[in-house]
Design a protein around this motif. Structure first.
Motif, mmCIF file in Angstrom:
data_model
loop_
_atom_site.group_PDB
_atom_site.id
_atom_site.type_symbol
_atom_site.label_atom_id
_atom_site.label_comp_id
_atom_site.label_asym_id
_atom_site.label_seq_id
_atom_site.Cartn_x
_atom_site.Cartn_y
_atom_site.Cartn_z
ATOM 1 N N LYS A 16 1.014 -1.191 -0.151
ATOM 2 C CA LYS A 16 -0.031 -0.117 -0.037
ATOM 3 C C LYS A 16 0.793 1.180 0.090
ATOM 4 C CE LYS A 16 -3.325 -2.569 -0.147
ATOM 5 N NZ LYS A 16 -4.145 -2.893 -1.520
ATOM 6 N N VAL A 17 0.918 1.593 -1.194
ATOM 7 C CA VAL A 17 1.966 2.825 -1.330
ATOM 8 C C VAL A 17 1.896 3.954 -0.729
ATOM 9 C CG1 VAL A 17 1.105 3.779 -3.399
ATOM 10 C CG2 VAL A 17 3.605 3.880 -3.288
ATOM 11 N N LEU A 18 0.625 4.589 -0.429
ATOM 12 C CA LEU A 18 0.596 5.918 0.277
ATOM 13 C C LEU A 18 0.788 5.559 1.839
ATOM 14 C CD1 LEU A 18 -0.190 8.617 0.657
ATOM 15 C CD2 LEU A 18 -2.852 8.031 0.834
ATOM 16 N N TYR A 19 0.412 4.330 2.201
ATOM 17 C CA TYR A 19 0.756 4.208 3.847
ATOM 18 C C TYR A 19 2.283 3.894 3.926
ATOM 19 C CZ TYR A 19 1.412 1.094 7.904
ATOM 20 O OH TYR A 19 1.794 0.691 9.071
ATOM 21 N N GLU A 20 2.873 3.533 3.110
ATOM 22 C CA GLU A 20 4.402 2.955 3.005
ATOM 23 C C GLU A 20 5.086 4.640 2.776
ATOM 24 O OE1 GLU A 20 5.954 0.595 4.304
ATOM 25 O OE2 GLU A 20 4.339 -0.691 4.062
ATOM 26 N N GLU A 21 4.771 5.472 2.157
ATOM 27 C CA GLU A 21 4.953 6.870 1.990
ATOM 28 C C GLU A 21 5.153 7.540 3.158
ATOM 29 O OE1 GLU A 21 4.411 7.756 -2.947
ATOM 30 O OE2 GLU A 21 2.700 7.800 -1.352
ATOM 31 N N ILE A 22 3.837 7.596 3.754
ATOM 32 C CA ILE A 22 3.822 8.181 5.102
ATOM 33 C C ILE A 22 4.703 7.711 6.382
ATOM 34 C CG2 ILE A 22 2.174 8.770 7.051
ATOM 35 C CD1 ILE A 22 -0.200 8.876 4.830
ATOM 36 N N LYS A 23 4.877 6.353 6.285
ATOM 37 C CA LYS A 23 5.615 5.583 7.130
ATOM 38 C C LYS A 23 7.142 6.336 7.062
ATOM 39 C CE LYS A 23 6.351 1.272 7.280
ATOM 40 N NZ LYS A 23 6.123 -0.262 7.384
ATOM 41 N N ILE A 24 7.612 6.322 5.767
ATOM 42 C CA ILE A 24 8.993 6.635 5.519
ATOM 43 C C ILE A 24 9.179 8.152 5.694
ATOM 44 C CG2 ILE A 24 10.639 6.949 3.462
ATOM 45 C CD1 ILE A 24 9.327 4.303 2.345
ATOM 46 N N ALA A 25 8.306 9.054 5.194
ATOM 47 C CA ALA A 25 8.485 10.468 5.308
ATOM 48 C C ALA A 25 8.356 10.854 6.577
ATOM 49 C CB ALA A 25 7.465 11.232 4.349
ATOM 50 N N ARG A 26 7.509 10.557 7.346
ATOM 51 C CA ARG A 26 6.800 10.938 8.798
ATOM 52 C C ARG A 26 6.322 12.320 8.713
ATOM 53 N NH1 ARG A 26 11.566 8.341 9.159
ATOM 54 N NH2 ARG A 26 12.978 10.220 9.551
ATOM 55 N N PRO A 27 5.518 12.573 7.868
ATOM 56 C CA PRO A 27 4.668 13.856 7.943
ATOM 57 C C PRO A 27 4.144 14.020 9.343
ATOM 58 C CG PRO A 27 3.524 12.618 6.760
ATOM 59 C CD PRO A 27 4.471 11.971 7.011
ATOM 60 N N ASN A 28 4.088 15.140 9.877
ATOM 61 C CA ASN A 28 2.982 15.258 11.060
ATOM 62 C C ASN A 28 1.629 16.099 10.543
ATOM 63 O OD1 ASN A 28 3.787 18.114 10.787
ATOM 64 N ND2 ASN A 28 5.411 17.916 12.401
ATOM 65 N N ILE A 29 1.458 16.475 9.445
ATOM 66 C CA ILE A 29 0.197 16.801 8.811
ATOM 67 C C ILE A 29 0.357 16.232 7.357
ATOM 68 C CG2 ILE A 29 -1.394 18.667 8.278
ATOM 69 C CD1 ILE A 29 0.358 20.563 10.324
ATOM 70 N N VAL A 30 -1.009 15.643 7.068
ATOM 71 C CA VAL A 30 -1.424 15.041 5.928
ATOM 72 C C VAL A 30 -2.706 15.790 5.308
ATOM 73 C CG1 VAL A 30 -1.754 13.137 4.137
ATOM 74 C CG2 VAL A 30 -0.359 12.905 6.356
ATOM 75 N N VAL A 31 -2.709 16.540 4.296
ATOM 76 C CA VAL A 31 -3.888 17.130 4.023
ATOM 77 C C VAL A 31 -4.472 16.616 2.489
ATOM 78 C CG1 VAL A 31 -4.865 19.651 3.469
ATOM 79 C CG2 VAL A 31 -3.115 19.318 4.984
ATOM 80 N N PHE A 32 -5.496 16.298 2.248
ATOM 81 C CA PHE A 32 -6.229 15.660 1.149
ATOM 82 C C PHE A 32 -6.843 16.782 0.438
ATOM 83 C CE2 PHE A 32 -5.364 11.894 3.827
ATOM 84 C CZ PHE A 32 -5.016 10.950 2.573
ATOM 85 N N PHE A 33 -6.679 16.993 -0.739
ATOM 86 C CA PHE A 33 -7.391 18.098 -1.590
ATOM 87 C C PHE A 33 -8.117 17.298 -2.436
ATOM 88 C CE2 PHE A 33 -4.033 21.837 -1.754
ATOM 89 C CZ PHE A 33 -3.964 21.731 -0.397
#
Length: 228
Positions: free
Chosen positions: A145-162
């Motif tokens: 699940k690429v988005l899940y893995e991207e978030i795990k790697i990058a470690r943002p503290n805010i994710v905003v969906f447009f």
């Protein structure tokens, strides 16, 4: 970036086995995200997640761009929108990028991403660039699940969906999907939804195209509430 490269190679290998048609000229290249140099030093690490990419170029599909070329272009284009001159031919004045520029503040770094990493280069029911429902399901059917893995790697503290697609979100971030759609009545146009999980604020907003000024002000207010 090495972790991202490993992730993307694994994900695209799985996708090529499940849905090899995405490699033909009817679809864009994947929008491989890249991490800015100031990312880890910033208090506010914000990942912007659009619905999908846009444009006939197909993220360099016609030019046969490599993953590294795509990531370099992603960083260049993001920097141009945040720091470029309005007279620059690549400066984008669309509502999408205007919203991001309104969020911009000191000690804040951005990643530009999409929930659908590939877009169509065909018309689909009058909607250009959007995938069909069957293609969208195929795109998100990989074990990775690429988005899940991207978030795990990058470690943002805010994710905003447009904007977002329910089928894509459910596949990529099932726990966030369940919290968002736990009570279907709460999903209403013109609202902004904030979900916190594992120290990350997930903010769901409607796509900025054709949104009234009042809604855009609400979006900026809600994002600033969780910024440091």
């Amino acid at each position: 970036m090495d972790e991202l490269t490993k992730l993307y190679l694994q994900w695209y290998e799985e996708l090529s086995e499940i849905a090899p048609h995405f490699s033909d000229d009817k679809y864009s290249n994947p929008y491989y995200m890249a991490i800015p140099k100031d990312w880890n030093q910033s208090d506010n690490r914000i990942m912007i997640v659009g619905e999908e990419g846009y444009g006939e170029n197909g993220c360099g599909k016609r030019q046969k761009w490599t993953m590294q070329k795509i990531q370099g272009w992603i960083l260049y284009y993001l920097n141009t929108q945040l720091n470029g001159n309005k007279e620059d031919p690549d400066y984008n004045k669309s509502p999408f990028w205007r919203r991001i520029r309104k969020i911009k503040s000191p000690n804040t770094s951005f990643i530009w991403n999409n929930i659908d990493k590939i877009h169509s280069l065909q018309w689909n029911g009058g909607l250009k660039y959007k995938l069909s429902v069957s293609d969208r399901k195929a795109l998100h059917s990989t074990e990775t699940k690429v988005l899940y893995e991207e978030i795990k790697i990058a470690r943002p503290n805010i994710v905003v969906f447009f904007g977002w697609y329910g089928v894509s979100l459910r596949a990529e971030l099932p726990s966030i999907y369940d919290k968002l759609y736990g009570n279907a009545k709460r999903i209403a146009k013109k609202d902004v939804y904030v979900i916190e999980e594992d120290g990350i604020f997930y903010i769901f907003t409607w796509h900025p195209n054709r949104q009234p000024r009042e809604y855009e002000e609400k979006v900026i207010t809600e994002i600033r509430k969780v910024m440091k």
